[in-house]
Design a protein around this motif. Sequence first.
Motif, PDB file in Angstrom:
ATOM      1  N   MET A 177      22.297  10.153   7.620  1.00 36.98           N
ATOM      2  CA  MET A 177      21.701  10.303   6.308  1.00 36.98           C
ATOM      3  C   MET A 177      20.609  11.373   6.392  1.00 36.98           C
ATOM      4  O   MET A 177      19.821  11.394   7.328  1.00 36.98           O
ATOM      5  N   LYS A 178      20.576  12.242   5.400  1.00 26.61           N
ATOM      6  CA  LYS A 178      19.536  13.263   5.295  1.00 26.61           C
ATOM      7  C   LYS A 178      18.789  13.058   3.983  1.00 26.61           C
ATOM      8  O   LYS A 178      19.407  12.973   2.926  1.00 26.61           O
ATOM      9  N   ILE A 179      17.462  12.976   4.064  1.00 28.35           N
ATOM     10  CA  ILE A 179      16.609  12.699   2.906  1.00 28.35           C
ATOM     11  C   ILE A 179      15.641  13.865   2.724  1.00 28.35           C
ATOM     12  O   ILE A 179      15.095  14.377   3.697  1.00 28.35           O
TER      13      ILE A 179
ATOM     14  N   TRP B   3       5.831   6.449   2.227  1.00 28.03           N
ATOM     15  CA  TRP B   3       6.521   6.008   3.428  1.00 28.03           C
ATOM     16  C   TRP B   3       5.688   5.069   4.287  1.00 28.03           C
ATOM     17  O   TRP B   3       4.531   5.332   4.555  1.00 28.03           O
TER      18      TRP B   3
ATOM     19  N   CYS C 215       6.634   9.472   9.688  1.00 25.92           N
ATOM     20  CA  CYS C 215       7.451  10.433  10.438  1.00 25.92           C
ATOM     21  C   CYS C 215       8.901   9.963  10.473  1.00 25.92           C
ATOM     22  O   CYS C 215       9.573  10.022  11.511  1.00 25.92           O
ATOM     23  N   GLU C 216       9.394   9.476   9.355  1.00 26.28           N
ATOM     24  CA  GLU C 216      10.760   8.963   9.256  1.00 26.28           C
ATOM     25  C   GLU C 216      11.730  10.072   9.684  1.00 26.28           C
ATOM     26  O   GLU C 216      11.720  11.161   9.118  1.00 26.28           O
ATOM     27  N   PRO C 217      12.540   9.836  10.706  1.00 30.93           N
ATOM     28  CA  PRO C 217      13.313  10.917  11.316  1.00 30.93           C
ATOM     29  C   PRO C 217      14.439  11.501  10.457  1.00 30.93           C
ATOM     30  O   PRO C 217      14.890  12.608  10.745  1.00 30.93           O
ATOM     31  N   HIS C 218      14.898  10.812   9.440  1.00 25.03           N
ATOM     32  CA  HIS C 218      15.974  11.325   8.591  1.00 25.03           C
ATOM     33  C   HIS C 218      15.453  12.187   7.445  1.00 25.03           C
ATOM     34  O   HIS C 218      16.230  12.721   6.669  1.00 25.03           O
ATOM     35  N   THR C 219      14.122  12.290   7.321  1.00 19.37           N
ATOM     36  CA  THR C 219      13.505  12.894   6.151  1.00 19.37           C
ATOM     37  C   THR C 219      12.902  14.252   6.451  1.00 19.37           C
ATOM     38  O   THR C 219      12.233  14.442   7.464  1.00 19.37           O
ATOM     39  N   THR C 220      13.135  15.184   5.537  1.00 14.26           N
ATOM     40  CA  THR C 220      12.446  16.471   5.530  1.00 14.26           C
ATOM     41  C   THR C 220      11.378  16.372   4.453  1.00 14.26           C
ATOM     42  O   THR C 220      11.671  16.041   3.303  1.00 14.26           O
TER      43      THR C 220
ATOM     44  N   PHE D 288      21.291  17.366   1.099  1.00 15.49           N
ATOM     45  CA  PHE D 288      20.722  16.047   1.368  1.00 15.49           C
ATOM     46  C   PHE D 288      21.538  14.958   0.676  1.00 15.49           C
ATOM     47  O   PHE D 288      22.111  15.159  -0.384  1.00 15.49           O
ATOM     48  N   ASP D 289      21.521  13.782   1.296  1.00 13.64           N
ATOM     49  CA  ASP D 289      22.200  12.621   0.733  1.00 13.64           C
ATOM     50  C   ASP D 289      21.327  11.927  -0.322  1.00 13.64           C
ATOM     51  O   ASP D 289      21.840  11.263  -1.221  1.00 13.64           O
TER      52      ASP D 289
END
Length: 67
Positions: free
Chosen positions: A1-3, A14, A18-23, A60-61
């Motif tokens: 998943m990409k956010i 959040w 530092c949520e790893p799927h998030t830009t 992004f998803d």
Amino acid sequence: MKILDVCCGSRMFWYDKCEPHTTYMDIRKYYEELPSGHVIDVDPDVQADFRSIPFDDETFDLVVFDP
């Protein structure tokens, strides 16, 4: 998943800042230490305006928009 979080600010949305799927994207970078001891740290991965997002469609998803 990409956010993509397009108005991340200091990432108050959040639990894991530092949520790893998030830009994280924001128009500004800003840092301030308040007298109360709190820190405001706006440090996005990408500095850009949400009115002109610098990514292709369907990159992004999920897009989080919490201005």
